[in-house]
Write a protein that holds these residues in place. Structure first.
Motif, PDB file in Angstrom:
ATOM      1  N   THR A  67       0.842  -1.196   0.000  1.00  0.00           N
ATOM      2  CA  THR A  67       0.000   0.000   0.000  1.00  0.00           C
ATOM      3  C   THR A  67       0.875   1.242   0.000  1.00  0.00           C
ATOM      4  O   THR A  67       2.001   1.234   0.513  1.00  0.00           O
ATOM      5  CB  THR A  67      -0.922   0.040   1.223  1.00  0.00           C
ATOM      6  N   TYR A  69       0.478   3.879   1.658  1.00  0.00           N
ATOM      7  CA  TYR A  69       0.670   4.311   3.038  1.00  0.00           C
ATOM      8  C   TYR A  69       1.825   3.553   3.680  1.00  0.00           C
ATOM      9  O   TYR A  69       2.665   4.140   4.379  1.00  0.00           O
ATOM     10  CB  TYR A  69      -0.606   4.094   3.837  1.00  0.00           C
ATOM     11  N   ASN A  70       1.916   2.246   3.411  1.00  0.00           N
ATOM     12  CA  ASN A  70       3.006   1.445   3.958  1.00  0.00           C
ATOM     13  C   ASN A  70       4.348   1.887   3.404  1.00  0.00           C
ATOM     14  O   ASN A  70       5.341   1.988   4.140  1.00  0.00           O
ATOM     15  CB  ASN A  70       2.777  -0.032   3.659  1.00  0.00           C
ATOM     16  N   GLY A  72       5.111   4.835   2.504  1.00  0.00           N
ATOM     17  CA  GLY A  72       5.425   6.078   3.190  1.00  0.00           C
ATOM     18  C   GLY A  72       6.016   5.836   4.565  1.00  0.00           C
ATOM     19  O   GLY A  72       6.977   6.507   4.982  1.00  0.00           O
ATOM     20  N   GLN A  73       5.469   4.864   5.291  1.00  0.00           N
ATOM     21  CA  GLN A  73       6.008   4.526   6.608  1.00  0.00           C
ATOM     22  C   GLN A  73       7.441   4.014   6.508  1.00  0.00           C
ATOM     23  O   GLN A  73       8.309   4.380   7.306  1.00  0.00           O
ATOM     24  CB  GLN A  73       5.128   3.455   7.276  1.00  0.00           C
ATOM     25  N   TYR A  76       9.766   6.887   5.713  1.00  0.00           N
ATOM     26  CA  TYR A  76       9.955   7.764   6.874  1.00  0.00           C
ATOM     27  C   TYR A  76      10.950   7.140   7.861  1.00  0.00           C
ATOM     28  O   TYR A  76      11.746   7.848   8.481  1.00  0.00           O
ATOM     29  CB  TYR A  76       8.630   8.038   7.572  1.00  0.00           C
ATOM     30  N   THR A 122       3.759   9.516  -0.911  1.00  0.00           N
ATOM     31  CA  THR A 122       3.464   8.166  -1.401  1.00  0.00           C
ATOM     32  C   THR A 122       1.966   7.905  -1.539  1.00  0.00           C
ATOM     33  O   THR A 122       1.525   7.285  -2.511  1.00  0.00           O
ATOM     34  CB  THR A 122       4.072   7.098  -0.478  1.00  0.00           C
ATOM     35  N   ASP A 123       1.179   8.350  -0.570  1.00  0.00           N
ATOM     36  CA  ASP A 123      -0.261   8.071  -0.610  1.00  0.00           C
ATOM     37  C   ASP A 123      -1.076   9.292  -1.042  1.00  0.00           C
ATOM     38  O   ASP A 123      -2.285   9.342  -0.847  1.00  0.00           O
ATOM     39  CB  ASP A 123      -0.755   7.566   0.747  1.00  0.00           C
ATOM     40  N   LYS A 124      -0.417  10.267  -1.656  1.00  0.00           N
ATOM     41  CA  LYS A 124      -1.122  11.467  -2.112  1.00  0.00           C
ATOM     42  C   LYS A 124      -1.006  11.691  -3.616  1.00  0.00           C
ATOM     43  O   LYS A 124      -1.852  12.358  -4.210  1.00  0.00           O
ATOM     44  CB  LYS A 124      -0.599  12.691  -1.365  1.00  0.00           C
TER      45      LYS A 124
END
Length: 295
Positions: A67, A69-70, A72-73, A76, A122-124
């Motif tokens: 994903t 979101y993942n 991005g984590q 980070y 990443t999620d945008k």
């Protein structure tokens, strides 16, 4: 005076999550801006380049399938670790680029901030470049971005760390995997970044880092049939033209070298979108009742 001997660092390549020496066994001397010897860096061969492509392809499915979101984590977390090794990178950037410690610290801080900036996208990015399209008919028509695949990245020659992250981070943030050719004259920050990636949550093979002669490594990457795109940021005009011709054989996406006056300037979204494909899906909306109303 201390009798303790210094522990000299052995720099290695980073391929598939491991740290091999070049299969050729070659190294070359890396010096600072004043010509002082810093280290021996591995001089990659064509075989090393091919091995890196294999590793990048193997990692592509899981990384692109994660994903946004993942991802991005995960990115980070890399920034967190870069922050923890800030002093090391300040020292390496100062030596590589002939900067004062304060100027090098500014470069490193900007690099860490740049990594965080791309991690946040990443999620945008899908919300910016994707969406619903108006069509004449009872259909949904939806476009969404997808990663291109394996991307060869020639890191900038002069900006050994900030420039490197500015071209690498957007490639992997959007789900691609990368084979990076470090700055030929200043590869040490890139090889140290590989150590950060190896001890973070980035899966092995997502980023592969090669050092050596840019032209020697880039030529087989440009003609490789399993490389989907290439960023020519670190190529001079003559080499860039040769690589672009070689890349045409399998219709690679090519990002030509762009003059950059200040790598610290806000980068915009160009590099995020450079290695994305657009998938468009059509789906019938159906009808409600005899009136033919659609939903």
């Amino acid at each position: 005076m201390s009798d303790r001997l210094s522990v000299l660092k052995t720099y290695k390549l980073y391929v598939g999550g491991k740290f091999p020496r070049s299969e050729s066994g070659r190294v070359y001397e890396v010096t600072d801006a004043k010509g002082k010897w810093l280290a021996n860096a591995p001089q990659s061969s064509r075989k090393d380049a091919r091995d890196a492509v294999v590793a990048a392809r193997k990692a592509f499915g899981a990384w692109s399938g994660a994903t946004a979101y993942n991802r991005g984590q995960v990115l980070y977390r890399v920034a967190e670790m870069l922050e923890g090794r800030r002093a090391q990178f300040v020292h390496e950037v100062a030596d590589a680029e002939g900067l004062s410690k304060s100027k090098a610290a500014e470069q490193v801080d900007a690099t860490i901030d740049r990594w965080v900036w791309y991690a946040g996208w990443t999620d945008k990015i899908a919300q910016v470049v994707g969406g619903g399209n108006p069509v004449a008919g009872p259909y949904f028509n939806l476009s969404s971005p997808e990663p291109t695949g394996v991307v060869a990245v020639l890191a900038p020659q002069e900006s050994s760390f900030l420039g490197l992250v500015s071209v690498l981070a957007p490639v992997i943030a959007t789900g691609n995997t990368a084979v990076v050719v470090a700055s030929e004259k200043s590869p040490l920050p890139a090889l140290s970044l590989a150590e950060v990636l190896a001890t973070s949550d980035v899966p092995g093979g997502v980023v592969n880092v090669l050092s050596g002669r840019t032209a020697e490594i880039a030529t087989p990457l440009a003609s490789h049939q399993d490389v989907n795109a290439i960023d020519l940021a670190g190529a001079d005009e003559i080499l860039a033209k040769e690589l672009e011709i070689a890349a045409a054989d399998n219709l690679k996406r090519v990002l030509r070298p762009q003059p950059v006056d200040d790598w610290a300037a806000t980068p915009g979204l160009d590099r995020l979108t450079a290695f994305l494909e657009t998938k468009t899906v059509w789906h019938p909306t159906g009808s409600l009742g005899a009136s033919g109303s659609a939903y």
